[in-house]
Write a protein that holds these residues in place. Structure first.
Motif, PDB file in Angstrom:
ATOM      1  N   UNK A   1       3.491   5.859   3.648  1.00  0.00           N
ATOM      2  CA  UNK A   1       2.614   7.022   3.791  1.00  0.00           C
ATOM      3  C   UNK A   1       3.393   8.252   3.340  1.00  0.00           C
ATOM      4  N   UNK A   2       2.882   8.924   2.334  1.00  0.00           N
ATOM      5  CA  UNK A   2       3.564  10.085   1.764  1.00  0.00           C
ATOM      6  C   UNK A   2       2.958  11.354   2.344  1.00  0.00           C
ATOM      7  N   UNK A   3       3.768  12.083   3.090  1.00  0.00           N
ATOM      8  CA  UNK A   3       3.302  13.307   3.742  1.00  0.00           C
ATOM      9  C   UNK A   3       3.480  14.484   2.780  1.00  0.00           C
ATOM     10  N   UNK A   4       2.410  14.747   2.039  1.00  0.00           N
ATOM     11  CA  UNK A   4       2.453  15.819   1.047  1.00  0.00           C
ATOM     12  C   UNK A   4       2.578  17.170   1.748  1.00  0.00           C
ATOM     13  N   UNK A   5       3.373  18.039   1.158  1.00  0.00           N
ATOM     14  CA  UNK A   5       3.404  19.421   1.612  1.00  0.00           C
ATOM     15  C   UNK A   5       2.449  20.221   0.708  1.00  0.00           C
TER      16      UNK A   5
ATOM     17  N   UNK B   1       0.831  -1.200   0.000  1.00  0.00           N
ATOM     18  CA  UNK B   1       0.000   0.000   0.000  1.00  0.00           C
ATOM     19  C   UNK B   1       0.864   1.248   0.000  1.00  0.00           C
ATOM     20  N   UNK B   2       0.514   2.197  -0.875  1.00  0.00           N
ATOM     21  CA  UNK B   2       1.039   3.554  -0.811  1.00  0.00           C
ATOM     22  C   UNK B   2      -0.161   4.452  -0.567  1.00  0.00           C
ATOM     23  N   UNK B   3      -0.080   5.308   0.453  1.00  0.00           N
ATOM     24  CA  UNK B   3      -1.234   6.146   0.752  1.00  0.00           C
ATOM     25  C   UNK B   3      -0.831   7.606   0.936  1.00  0.00           C
ATOM     26  N   UNK B   4      -1.798   8.483   0.687  1.00  0.00           N
ATOM     27  CA  UNK B   4      -1.598   9.924   0.847  1.00  0.00           C
ATOM     28  C   UNK B   4      -1.733  10.292   2.310  1.00  0.00           C
ATOM     29  N   UNK B   5      -0.684  10.903   2.856  1.00  0.00           N
ATOM     30  CA  UNK B   5      -0.784  11.553   4.157  1.00  0.00           C
ATOM     31  C   UNK B   5      -0.501  13.032   3.942  1.00  0.00           C
ATOM     32  N   UNK B   6      -0.137  13.744   4.973  1.00  0.00           N
ATOM     33  CA  UNK B   6      -0.032  15.190   4.843  1.00  0.00           C
ATOM     34  C   UNK B   6       0.908  15.774   5.877  1.00  0.00           C
ATOM     35  N   UNK B   7       1.479  16.926   5.537  1.00  0.00           N
ATOM     36  CA  UNK B   7       2.313  17.666   6.476  1.00  0.00           C
ATOM     37  C   UNK B   7       1.533  18.091   7.709  1.00  0.00           C
ATOM     38  N   UNK B   8       0.203  18.107   7.635  1.00  0.00           N
ATOM     39  CA  UNK B   8      -0.588  18.591   8.763  1.00  0.00           C
ATOM     40  C   UNK B   8      -0.456  17.707   9.993  1.00  0.00           C
ATOM     41  N   UNK B   9       0.078  16.488   9.832  1.00  0.00           N
ATOM     42  CA  UNK B   9       0.247  15.626  11.009  1.00  0.00           C
ATOM     43  C   UNK B   9       1.271  16.202  11.980  1.00  0.00           C
ATOM     44  N   UNK B  10       2.141  17.117  11.508  1.00  0.00           N
ATOM     45  CA  UNK B  10       3.160  17.702  12.373  1.00  0.00           C
ATOM     46  C   UNK B  10       2.616  18.828  13.247  1.00  0.00           C
ATOM     47  N   UNK B  11       1.500  19.439  12.876  1.00  0.00           N
ATOM     48  CA  UNK B  11       1.084  20.669  13.529  1.00  0.00           C
ATOM     49  C   UNK B  11       2.051  21.764  13.117  1.00  0.00           C
ATOM     50  N   UNK B  12       2.540  22.517  14.081  1.00  0.00           N
ATOM     51  CA  UNK B  12       3.598  23.471  13.777  1.00  0.00           C
ATOM     52  C   UNK B  12       4.843  22.706  13.308  1.00  0.00           C
ATOM     53  N   UNK B  13       5.700  23.404  12.571  1.00  0.00           N
ATOM     54  CA  UNK B  13       6.947  22.797  12.143  1.00  0.00           C
ATOM     55  C   UNK B  13       7.949  22.723  13.285  1.00  0.00           C
ATOM     56  N   UNK B  14       9.207  22.631  12.937  1.00  0.00           N
ATOM     57  CA  UNK B  14      10.274  22.512  13.947  1.00  0.00           C
ATOM     58  C   UNK B  14      10.866  23.895  14.210  1.00  0.00           C
TER      59      UNK B  14
END
Length: 355
Positions: free
Chosen positions: A202-206, A113-126
């Protein structure tokens, strides 16, 4: 390779379909055609043979899995989901839909499986404090945004912070309903991989932009919002001071990253106990939201952006990806530079609002 592609009529899904078909892969394209996104008709760029169905329906999923080698899961309800009343729909489409898909894949013996995830899982950045090192600022308060205090302070001493790139090992801190649902998808898929000795990426799209982007809908991204304003002769309205750092990545690069992940997971036998990999997918060249508005306005010959201050509930200040893992593991590097991509986007076809 025979690929079950969910969300195949969407902005990203249809671009993945084009790239898979162009190189000779076979796809099983499915889409619910959610009325809020598509209206009653599939868009003109939908892949041929589109199968309309709901991944929350186990019988439907069972019917499209025979002969499938890998699954590319792009179907999702997107947008921030800032209202508490939105939660059941996000949980249903994104979390339950993924869970049903995973259960039926296990039953059918499909292990990749390859699935779409997102940068939003981080909340604020570093962020980094000169005195306290790496810190995790809390959510920004509405009164701070109103007062023009857009950058989060150090949670320990209140000092100014410096943003740095965020890698996949950062703590995860979803700050809206959509983000919570995407992180839940990652967790369900990782658990499935361990239980079935399968593989998931899981690909964390920006910040994705480009042709076929939805416009004038709850799913419209900032680039589409700016373009809609410019097409109507209005200046794009930029919240805060326009200094929010993001990594804007062209949709063709997002599709290429999916193909790289599909190739890797199809070619490699999953390790014993399963493999759950999460990767940032980004350009590696960040720009501010204000820059996106300015470059797009110039490309369209429209009025200069208007910086309006304030802020949107659920938005974060800076999220800038470290793309090293995708380059190392997937062999993926984005190819479309920001200036070229934005100029193309200025005249590219977009998905009209649902009617």
């Amino acid at each position: 390779m025979r690929v079950l592609l969910t969300g195949a009529a969407g902005f990203i899904g249809s671009t993945i379909a084009d790239q898979l078909l162009a190189r000779g892969d076979e796809i099983v394209p499915v889409d619910l055609l959610l009325p809020a996104a598509h209206g009653s008709h599939p868009p003109q760029w939908s892949p041929g043979g589109l199968i309309i169905g709901d991944v929350r329906d186990a019988e439907f999923v069972r019917s499209v899995l025979p002969g499938v080698d890998v699954v590319c899961h792009q179907a999702a309800m997107v947008g921030l989901g800032v209202d508490a009343a939105d939660a059941p729909e996000y949980a249903g489409h994104n979390v339950l839909g993924t869970a049903v898909l995973l259960a039926e894949m296990a039953a059918a013996g499909v292990r990749s499986l390859v699935q779409a995830s997102s940068m939003v899982v981080y909340g604020e950045g570093r962020y980094r404090c000169a005195e306290h090192g790496d810190v995790r600022p809390g959510p920004r308060l509405p009164e701070a945004l109103t007062a023009g205090a857009f950058d989060p302070p150090c949670p320990q001493c209140g000092a100014e912070l410096r943003w740095t790139t965020i890698s996949e090992d950062a703590p995860l801190d979803p700050r809206n309903t959509y983000a919570a649902s995407k992180l839940a998808q990652e967790h369900f898929a990782a658990s499935w991989a361990r239980q079935t000795s399968s593989g998931v990426t899981s690909l964390r799209y920006h910040n994705v932009y480009g042709p076929r982007m939805p416009r004038d809908t709850p799913y419209a991204g900032v680039a589409a919002i700016f373009r809609s304003a410019l097409e109507s002769g209005r200046a794009p309205r930029v919240y805060e001071d326009g200094g929010q750092m993001r990594d804007f990545i062209h949709v063709s690069d997002i599709a290429a990253a999916n193909l790289a992940a599909l190739d890797r997971i199809y070619a490699d036998e999953p390790v014993s106990g399963g493999e759950a990999l999460a990767c940032n997918v980004s350009s590696g060249h960040p720009h501010t939201v204000g820059e996106m508005a300015t470059v797009l306005a110039a490309a369209m010959g429209g009025p200069a952006p208007e910086v309006v201050g304030g802020g949107r509930a659920g938005d974060v200040r800076h999220v800038v990806a470290d793309p090293a893992l995708a380059r190392q593991v997937l062999g993926f590097t984005a190819q479309v530079d920001f200036a070229t991509g934005v100029r193309e986007f200025a005249t590219a076809p977009m998905r009209p609002p649902a009617t």
